[in-house]
Design a protein around this motif. Sequence first.
Motif, PDB file in Angstrom:
ATOM      1  N   ARG A 172       2.792  -6.971   6.065  1.00 54.43           N
ATOM      2  CA  ARG A 172       3.741  -6.628   7.127  1.00 54.43           C
ATOM      3  C   ARG A 172       4.575  -7.849   7.532  1.00 54.43           C
ATOM      4  O   ARG A 172       4.139  -8.988   7.399  1.00 54.43           O
ATOM      5  CB  ARG A 172       2.994  -6.086   8.350  1.00 54.43           C
ATOM      6  N   GLN A 190      -6.424   6.624   7.655  1.00 54.28           N
ATOM      7  CA  GLN A 190      -7.361   5.898   6.812  1.00 54.28           C
ATOM      8  C   GLN A 190      -6.583   5.339   5.614  1.00 54.28           C
ATOM      9  O   GLN A 190      -5.793   6.075   5.007  1.00 54.28           O
ATOM     10  CB  GLN A 190      -8.440   6.871   6.339  1.00 54.28           C
ATOM     11  N   GLU A 218      11.357   6.763  13.670  1.00 52.27           N
ATOM     12  CA  GLU A 218      10.282   5.884  13.221  1.00 52.27           C
ATOM     13  C   GLU A 218      10.816   4.454  13.200  1.00 52.27           C
ATOM     14  O   GLU A 218      11.890   4.215  12.643  1.00 52.27           O
ATOM     15  CB  GLU A 218       9.904   6.291  11.791  1.00 52.27           C
ATOM     16  N   PHE A 229       5.626   5.738  -0.109  1.00 48.26           N
ATOM     17  CA  PHE A 229       6.700   6.586   0.428  1.00 48.26           C
ATOM     18  C   PHE A 229       7.999   6.283  -0.320  1.00 48.26           C
ATOM     19  O   PHE A 229       8.118   5.262  -1.007  1.00 48.26           O
ATOM     20  CB  PHE A 229       6.885   6.317   1.932  1.00 48.26           C
ATOM     21  N   THR A 272      -5.220   4.670   2.269  1.00 46.65           N
ATOM     22  CA  THR A 272      -5.332   5.369   0.983  1.00 46.65           C
ATOM     23  C   THR A 272      -4.799   4.435  -0.082  1.00 46.65           C
ATOM     24  O   THR A 272      -3.734   3.832   0.094  1.00 46.65           O
ATOM     25  CB  THR A 272      -4.458   6.654   0.997  1.00 46.65           C
ATOM     26  N   GLY A 318      11.105   7.465   7.472  1.00 37.34           N
ATOM     27  CA  GLY A 318      11.509   6.597   6.355  1.00 37.34           C
ATOM     28  C   GLY A 318      10.374   6.264   5.429  1.00 37.34           C
ATOM     29  O   GLY A 318       9.335   6.918   5.450  1.00 37.34           O
ATOM     30  N   GLY A 319      10.619   5.178   4.719  1.00 42.32           N
ATOM     31  CA  GLY A 319      11.585   4.105   4.944  1.00 42.32           C
ATOM     32  C   GLY A 319      11.536   3.541   6.365  1.00 42.32           C
ATOM     33  O   GLY A 319      10.574   3.720   7.075  1.00 42.32           O
ATOM     34  N   ASN A 350       9.984   0.105  12.793  1.00 40.09           N
ATOM     35  CA  ASN A 350       9.074  -0.999  12.513  1.00 40.09           C
ATOM     36  C   ASN A 350       9.091  -1.932  13.712  1.00 40.09           C
ATOM     37  O   ASN A 350      10.156  -2.162  14.294  1.00 40.09           O
ATOM     38  CB  ASN A 350       9.512  -1.728  11.236  1.00 40.09           C
ATOM     39  N   ASP A 394       1.406   3.898  14.948  1.00 38.35           N
ATOM     40  CA  ASP A 394       0.513   4.127  13.810  1.00 38.35           C
ATOM     41  C   ASP A 394      -0.392   2.920  13.603  1.00 38.35           C
ATOM     42  O   ASP A 394       0.084   1.781  13.673  1.00 38.35           O
ATOM     43  CB  ASP A 394       1.303   4.254  12.488  1.00 38.35           C
ATOM     44  N   TYR A 398       0.824  -1.220   0.000  1.00 35.77           N
ATOM     45  CA  TYR A 398       0.000   0.000   0.000  1.00 35.77           C
ATOM     46  C   TYR A 398       0.850   1.258   0.000  1.00 35.77           C
ATOM     47  O   TYR A 398       0.338   2.368  -0.114  1.00 35.77           O
ATOM     48  CB  TYR A 398      -0.885   0.005   1.268  1.00 35.77           C
ATOM     49  N   GLN A 454       0.349  -0.618  12.529  1.00 32.07           N
ATOM     50  CA  GLN A 454      -0.612  -0.731  11.394  1.00 32.07           C
ATOM     51  C   GLN A 454      -1.900  -1.492  11.710  1.00 32.07           C
ATOM     52  O   GLN A 454      -2.963  -1.087  11.280  1.00 32.07           O
ATOM     53  CB  GLN A 454       0.028  -1.340  10.132  1.00 32.07           C
ATOM     54  N   GLY A 498       5.400   1.659  13.596  1.00 30.40           N
ATOM     55  CA  GLY A 498       4.423   1.376  12.540  1.00 30.40           C
ATOM     56  C   GLY A 498       3.711   0.059  12.802  1.00 30.40           C
ATOM     57  O   GLY A 498       3.979  -0.946  12.143  1.00 30.40           O
TER      58      GLY A 498
HETATM   59  C1  LIG Z   1       6.456   6.243   5.956  1.00 29.28           C
HETATM   60  S1  LIG Z   1       5.614   5.116   6.907  1.00 29.28           S
HETATM   61  C2  LIG Z   1       7.024   4.676   7.842  1.00 29.28           C
HETATM   62  C3  LIG Z   1       6.820   3.792   8.996  1.00 29.28           C
HETATM   63  C4  LIG Z   1       7.536   2.495   9.030  1.00 29.28           C
HETATM   64  N1  LIG Z   1       8.347   2.232   7.919  1.00 29.28           N
HETATM   65  C5  LIG Z   1       6.515   1.407   9.092  1.00 29.28           C
HETATM   66  O1  LIG Z   1       5.996   1.032   8.046  1.00 29.28           O
HETATM   67  O2  LIG Z   1       6.258   0.937  10.174  1.00 29.28           O
HETATM   68  C6  LIG Z   1       4.619   6.089   7.985  1.00 29.28           C
HETATM   69  C7  LIG Z   1       3.205   5.624   8.171  1.00 29.28           C
HETATM   70  O3  LIG Z   1       2.398   5.970   7.084  1.00 29.28           O
HETATM   71  C8  LIG Z   1       1.256   5.143   7.081  1.00 29.28           C
HETATM   72  N2  LIG Z   1       0.937   4.802   5.688  1.00 29.28           N
HETATM   73  C9  LIG Z   1       1.794   4.474   4.710  1.00 29.28           C
HETATM   74  N3  LIG Z   1       1.121   4.243   3.566  1.00 29.28           N
HETATM   75  C10 LIG Z   1      -0.201   4.412   3.833  1.00 29.28           C
HETATM   76  C11 LIG Z   1      -1.420   4.306   3.058  1.00 29.28           C
HETATM   77  N4  LIG Z   1      -1.389   3.963   1.770  1.00 29.28           N
HETATM   78  N5  LIG Z   1      -2.587   4.579   3.682  1.00 29.28           N
HETATM   79  C12 LIG Z   1      -2.622   4.930   4.977  1.00 29.28           C
HETATM   80  N6  LIG Z   1      -1.515   5.022   5.749  1.00 29.28           N
HETATM   81  C13 LIG Z   1      -0.321   4.770   5.179  1.00 29.28           C
HETATM   82  C14 LIG Z   1       1.581   3.936   7.935  1.00 29.28           C
HETATM   83  O4  LIG Z   1       0.768   3.929   9.075  1.00 29.28           O
HETATM   84  C15 LIG Z   1       3.030   4.155   8.297  1.00 29.28           C
HETATM   85  O5  LIG Z   1       3.327   3.715   9.596  1.00 29.28           O
END
Ligand SMILES: C[S@@+](CC[C@H](N)C(=O)[O-])C[C@H]1O[C@@H](n2cnc3c(N)ncnc32)[C@H](O)[C@@H]1O
Length: 385
Positions: free
Chosen positions: A140, A196, A101, A27, A198, A68-69, A103, A164, A24, A128, A126
């Motif tokens: 994950r 939410q 940040e 980034f 996306t 990140g990442g 994981n 998150d 999903y 999730q 993260g």
């Molecule tokens: C850049 S990520 C980095 C966090 C870390 N790498 C991880 O995945 O645990 C930051 C947060 O954006 C959220 N995120 C990333 N893609 C998303 C999406 N398509 N829809 C909703 N939340 C998203 C996730 O909750 C994630 O923890």
Amino acid sequence: MTGIERTAFGVYVHWPFCLSKCPYCDFNSHVRHVAIDEARFARAFAREIETTAARVPGRTVTSIFLGGGTPSLMQPQTVGAILDAIGRHWRVAGDAEVTLEANPTSVEATRFAGYRTAGVNRVSLGVQALDDASLQELGRLHSAREALDAVAVARRAFDRYSFDLIYARPEQTPDMWAGELELAIREAAEHLSLYQLTIEEGTPFFGLHAAGKLKTPDESVARALYDVTQEVCARHGLPAYEISNHARKGAECRHNLVYWRGEEYAGIGPGAHGRLDINSVRHATATEKRPEAWLMRVEANGHGIVSDDGLSREEHADEFLLMGLRLSEGIDPLRYATLAGRPLDPHRIALLREEGAIVVDPDGRVRVTSAGFPVLDAVVADLAA
Ligand SMILES: C[S@@+](CC[C@H](N)C(=O)[O-])C[C@H]1O[C@@H](n2cnc3c(N)ncnc32)[C@H](O)[C@@H]1O
Ligand code: SF4
């Protein structure tokens, strides 16, 4: 001085690598099957920090965010080297918030103590989801148990942590989400980011969604999930201070507030964005996204910047509005007027007030209401017009 009241200065540092790519996520994250030369990256981060500090000298850093990442793949000494470089080139406030940040895998949790020694004082995990089927569907690499164990390690290592969660996942009902949230709130001391889902173009989820193989909640269920989020969090003392962010009073993420309050921040590392005030002009900077190309640019030029746009007053003011109205505290219209060189249109304010989308506080601040938040983009567009 720029004429802009300067109370905060943030430094964002982007670590662009992950162990695998979540289906999903759009980034700037990359998977490498060879070892990353962390020492070389650390030198490049230090170099870009030095170059950036020469452009905006004399700032006091109030927050640092290693995002990140997956920054929790970095060795603690790499994090230490980055933080040392920031401290060499800017003054860092004694109470600066330093977030990393992470994981939530067991391997990464073993590094938390080292990060704390390096100067990190807050982690954002993260997680999730808190059920294994959803975690698998999200691609994950951790289980719910492993995530909660990592949260427990974070709790012991840091005074402040957040995690998150992603909601509006396939098949998720408001009841299921309410239960998951209750568990999350028991585990989260002071802060939760609740996003939410996306469906981002170019991700595997986008293709699956387009092909009808990934069914996300329709608009009315998504709205019910949003309402449950607000209600459950507020009831437990973690009201939203931003559309997707919930905290106990005083526990808001100070770094993210820098973005939303339109303060100044440096963007360091591949694909990082910055907002710097130079000669009274707000500059929007962005660096090369590809990690190795960024590395070579920094080694050759001292920075990886590929775009650096001086914003017009109007652009700066619009951005201030767009970011500030995400916050429950809203915006100070006088600051808008100072930036734009003209006040917000009183007729538009009156109309939006009548519609119940915004309120104007006795002290003059303009805030979006709970009815206005789900249609925030339209509210901002209306006010900025
Ligand atoms: C850049 S990520 C980095 C966090 C870390 N790498 C991880 O995945 O645990 C930051 C947060 O954006 C959220 N995120 C990333 N893609 C998303 C999406 N398509 N829809 C909703 N939340 C998203 C996730 O909750 C994630 O923890
Ligand atoms: S969600 Fe996090 S771990 Fe997954 S690809 Fe994106 S940045 Fe990497």
